[in-house]
Design an enzyme around this catalytic site. Structure first.
Site, PDB file in Angstrom:
ATOM      1  N   HIS A 208       0.867  -1.191   0.000  1.00 26.66           N
ATOM      2  CA  HIS A 208       0.000   0.000   0.000  1.00 26.66           C
ATOM      3  C   HIS A 208       0.900   1.237   0.000  1.00 26.66           C
ATOM      4  O   HIS A 208       1.509   1.565   1.019  1.00 26.66           O
ATOM      5  CB  HIS A 208      -0.863  -0.073   1.265  1.00 26.66           C
ATOM      6  N   HIS A 210       1.710   5.372  -0.877  1.00 25.19           N
ATOM      7  CA  HIS A 210       1.294   6.750  -1.184  1.00 25.19           C
ATOM      8  C   HIS A 210       2.411   7.355  -2.025  1.00 25.19           C
ATOM      9  O   HIS A 210       3.546   6.859  -2.020  1.00 25.19           O
ATOM     10  CB  HIS A 210       1.050   7.529   0.104  1.00 25.19           C
ATOM     11  N   CYS A 241      -4.044  10.665   4.994  1.00 26.12           N
ATOM     12  CA  CYS A 241      -4.569  10.360   6.322  1.00 26.12           C
ATOM     13  C   CYS A 241      -4.475  11.614   7.169  1.00 26.12           C
ATOM     14  O   CYS A 241      -3.402  12.181   7.321  1.00 26.12           O
ATOM     15  CB  CYS A 241      -3.770   9.221   6.961  1.00 26.12           C
ATOM     16  N   ASN A 250      -2.688   8.630  -2.454  1.00 23.06           N
ATOM     17  CA  ASN A 250      -2.255   7.261  -2.729  1.00 23.06           C
ATOM     18  C   ASN A 250      -1.698   7.184  -4.140  1.00 23.06           C
ATOM     19  O   ASN A 250      -1.970   8.038  -4.979  1.00 23.06           O
ATOM     20  CB  ASN A 250      -3.465   6.309  -2.678  1.00 23.06           C
TER      21      ASN A 250
HETATM   22  N1  COA Z   1     -17.743   3.777  15.528  1.00 21.10           N
HETATM   23  C1  COA Z   1     -18.525   4.702  16.142  1.00 21.10           C
HETATM   24  N2  COA Z   1     -18.356   5.107  17.411  1.00 21.10           N
HETATM   25  C2  COA Z   1     -17.349   4.540  18.099  1.00 21.10           C
HETATM   26  C3  COA Z   1     -16.503   3.595  17.529  1.00 21.10           C
HETATM   27  C4  COA Z   1     -16.725   3.211  16.187  1.00 21.10           C
HETATM   28  N3  COA Z   1     -15.954   2.308  15.581  1.00 21.10           N
HETATM   29  N4  COA Z   1     -15.595   3.223  18.443  1.00 21.10           N
HETATM   30  C5  COA Z   1     -15.853   3.905  19.550  1.00 21.10           C
HETATM   31  N5  COA Z   1     -16.920   4.700  19.368  1.00 21.10           N
HETATM   32  C6  COA Z   1     -17.544   5.582  20.362  1.00 21.10           C
HETATM   33  C7  COA Z   1     -17.837   4.843  21.652  1.00 21.10           C
HETATM   34  O1  COA Z   1     -19.120   4.253  21.589  1.00 21.10           O
HETATM   35  C8  COA Z   1     -17.751   5.937  22.680  1.00 21.10           C
HETATM   36  O2  COA Z   1     -18.963   6.696  22.635  1.00 21.10           O
HETATM   37  P1  COA Z   1     -19.583   7.333  23.966  1.00 21.10           P
HETATM   38  O3  COA Z   1     -18.542   8.314  24.416  1.00 21.10           O
HETATM   39  O4  COA Z   1     -20.836   7.930  23.464  1.00 21.10           O
HETATM   40  O5  COA Z   1     -19.755   6.171  24.884  1.00 21.10           O
HETATM   41  C9  COA Z   1     -16.653   6.848  22.134  1.00 21.10           C
HETATM   42  O6  COA Z   1     -16.565   6.552  20.733  1.00 21.10           O
HETATM   43  C10 COA Z   1     -15.290   6.619  22.765  1.00 21.10           C
HETATM   44  O7  COA Z   1     -14.950   5.234  22.656  1.00 21.10           O
HETATM   45  P2  COA Z   1     -13.459   4.706  22.843  1.00 21.10           P
HETATM   46  O8  COA Z   1     -13.470   3.229  22.701  1.00 21.10           O
HETATM   47  O9  COA Z   1     -12.867   5.301  24.103  1.00 21.10           O
HETATM   48  O10 COA Z   1     -12.745   5.287  21.553  1.00 21.10           O
HETATM   49  P3  COA Z   1     -11.562   6.335  21.431  1.00 21.10           P
HETATM   50  O11 COA Z   1     -12.061   7.692  21.743  1.00 21.10           O
HETATM   51  O12 COA Z   1     -10.364   5.829  22.144  1.00 21.10           O
HETATM   52  O13 COA Z   1     -11.304   6.276  19.831  1.00 21.10           O
HETATM   53  C11 COA Z   1     -11.206   5.001  17.801  1.00 21.10           C
HETATM   54  C12 COA Z   1     -10.772   5.109  19.256  1.00 21.10           C
HETATM   55  C13 COA Z   1     -10.421   3.868  17.194  1.00 21.10           C
HETATM   56  C14 COA Z   1     -12.693   4.696  17.747  1.00 21.10           C
HETATM   57  C15 COA Z   1     -10.941   6.357  17.072  1.00 21.10           C
HETATM   58  O14 COA Z   1      -9.640   6.807  17.375  1.00 21.10           O
HETATM   59  C16 COA Z   1     -11.080   6.249  15.578  1.00 21.10           C
HETATM   60  O15 COA Z   1     -12.180   6.049  15.077  1.00 21.10           O
HETATM   61  N6  COA Z   1      -9.972   6.353  14.813  1.00 21.10           N
HETATM   62  C17 COA Z   1      -9.989   6.189  13.375  1.00 21.10           C
HETATM   63  C18 COA Z   1      -8.890   6.954  12.719  1.00 21.10           C
HETATM   64  C19 COA Z   1      -8.891   6.689  11.230  1.00 21.10           C
HETATM   65  O16 COA Z   1      -9.842   6.220  10.655  1.00 21.10           O
HETATM   66  N7  COA Z   1      -7.785   7.045  10.591  1.00 21.10           N
HETATM   67  C20 COA Z   1      -7.640   6.912   9.182  1.00 21.10           C
HETATM   68  C21 COA Z   1      -7.457   5.519   8.715  1.00 21.10           C
HETATM   69  S1  COA Z   1      -5.750   5.042   8.660  1.00 21.10           S
HETATM   70 ZN    ZN Z   2      -3.187   4.836   2.867  1.00 21.20          ZN
END
Ligand code: COA
Ligand code: ZN
Length: 308
Positions: A208, A210, A241, A250
């Site tokens: 993968h 970029h 990202c 990408n």
């Molecule tokens: N979809 C929707 N809501 C989510 C979720 C998901 N996959 N995972 C967690 N949540 C919600 C929880 O229900 C919780 O809600 P509440 O506060 O209402 O109870 C809240 O988010 C916090 O949950 P927590 O498990 O503590 O998550 P976090 O705040 O530590 O975040 C991730 C962790 C992974 C969910 C978050 O960092 C994220 O989505 N990152 C994605 C980044 C990304 O996509 N980057 C690009 C791709 S490389």
């Molecule tokens: Zn990528």
């Protein structure tokens, strides 16, 4: 020249990696039209969306709707990112048959991106992957920052190999070794991917890239020479990202298809149709896309002004 594979698989990540970094909202209908055109181009694997926290990636907050309305194109497998159990629940609710979990080879990036260290993320994924596999949902895994981390610099190839192995141990069928910020050179690919391949099956490794520094196609050639047969790319070269400073688009699918066609390597993908798909996004965003083929074809079509 070394013997090259006769055919290979392209995993189109435009609807997910491509769009996730776009600040301007794109209507769900436009995303679905984009995906439909990609599916018509002959791509067999399309990453359609992401079941992450909607605040983390607002552009993909419509993941459930996108997934539910995916065009039923025969021969196409759709996947979506899932970071945890909540993401899997949403993916199941939306009817996904393939998911992708994602971690990194460096803790600083993993913390910024998914608020977990690499070890914590692997501990989070293990039951998620098991639950998915039990339902017949197949699982891909990404390892981000395999070459250079935007916060820690050069990444150890042994660490990349270890993380990949731990993902395979969970029953994941494909691991994408990812250059999240597009910093790798072919030498990095030979060294790091070569190290991964000492212990992981070649046919289960995807690469993968970029194209931040214009090395993505050179890196593909290095991957081909190592015998890798699966490559990710994004229509038009969309992508990036938001959690990786300096990450740009990408590798463009059209550019990858052009090079492979010219090398006599079969992909089954129609470059012109991918261009039609990416042009829809260019028109929506009212801007040029970075892919070289995209720019060439767009100029030829008298379409250099995507705002028209
Ligand atoms: N979809 C929707 N809501 C989510 C979720 C998901 N996959 N995972 C967690 N949540 C919600 C929880 O229900 C919780 O809600 P509440 O506060 O209402 O109870 C809240 O988010 C916090 O949950 P927590 O498990 O503590 O998550 P976090 O705040 O530590 O975040 C991730 C962790 C992974 C969910 C978050 O960092 C994220 O989505 N990152 C994605 C980044 C990304 O996509 N980057 C690009 C791709 S490389
Ligand atoms: Zn990528």
């Amino acid at each position: 020249m070394m013997p090259l594979p006769a055919r290979l698989k392209i995993v189109e990540v435009g609807p997910r990696d491509g769009l996730q970094n776009e600040p301007e909202p794109i209507a769900t209908d436009v995303k679905l039209a984009f995906i439909a055109r990609l599916a018509e181009s002959g791509l067999s694997q399309i990453e359609a969306t992401s079941f992450v926290h909607p605040k983390a990636i607002p552009q993909l907050a419509d993941a459930v709707e996108v997934a539910r309305r995916l065009p039923a194109a025969g021969g196409v497998t759709y996947s979506a990112l899932v970071p945890n159990q909540k993401g899997l629940d949403r993916a199941i609710e939306a009817g996904m048959r393939r998911i992708a979990v994602f971690t990194a080879a460096s803790d600083s990036f993993a913390k910024k991106n998914i608020n977990m260290t690499v070890d914590e993320s692997l501990a989070t994924f293990a039951p998620v992957v098991a639950a998915a596999l039990e339902r017949g949902i197949t699982v891909r895994g990404y390892v981000s920052t395999c070459f250079v981390c935007p916060f820690e610099g050069d990444v150890s190839k042994q660490r990349v190999r270890e993380v990949a192995l731990r993902l395979f141990d969970m029953g994941i069928d494909e691991v994408a070794i990812s250059d999240t910020i597009g910093a790798a050179s072919p030498r990095d690919v030979f060294e790091t991917v070569g190290c991964v391949l000492e212990q992981s099956p070649r046919e289960k490794i995807a690469l993968h890239f970029h194209d931040t520094y214009g090395t993505a196609l050179a890196n593909v050639l290095a991957g081909l020479q190592l015998g890798v047969t699966t490559f990710d790319s994004s229509a038009g070269g969309l992508g990036g990202c938001p959690y990786a400073p300096g990450a740009s688009g990408n590798l463009a699918t059209e550019d990858l298809v052009y090079m492979l066609d010219r090398m006599g390597i079969h992909t089954g993908v129609d470059l012109g149709k991918v261009f039609e798909a990416s042009s829809l996004i260019a028109q929506t965003l009212r801007r040029q896309l970075p892919g070289r083929q995209w720019r060439k074809l767009s100029a030829e079509a008298g379409d250099a002004d995507p705002t028209r």
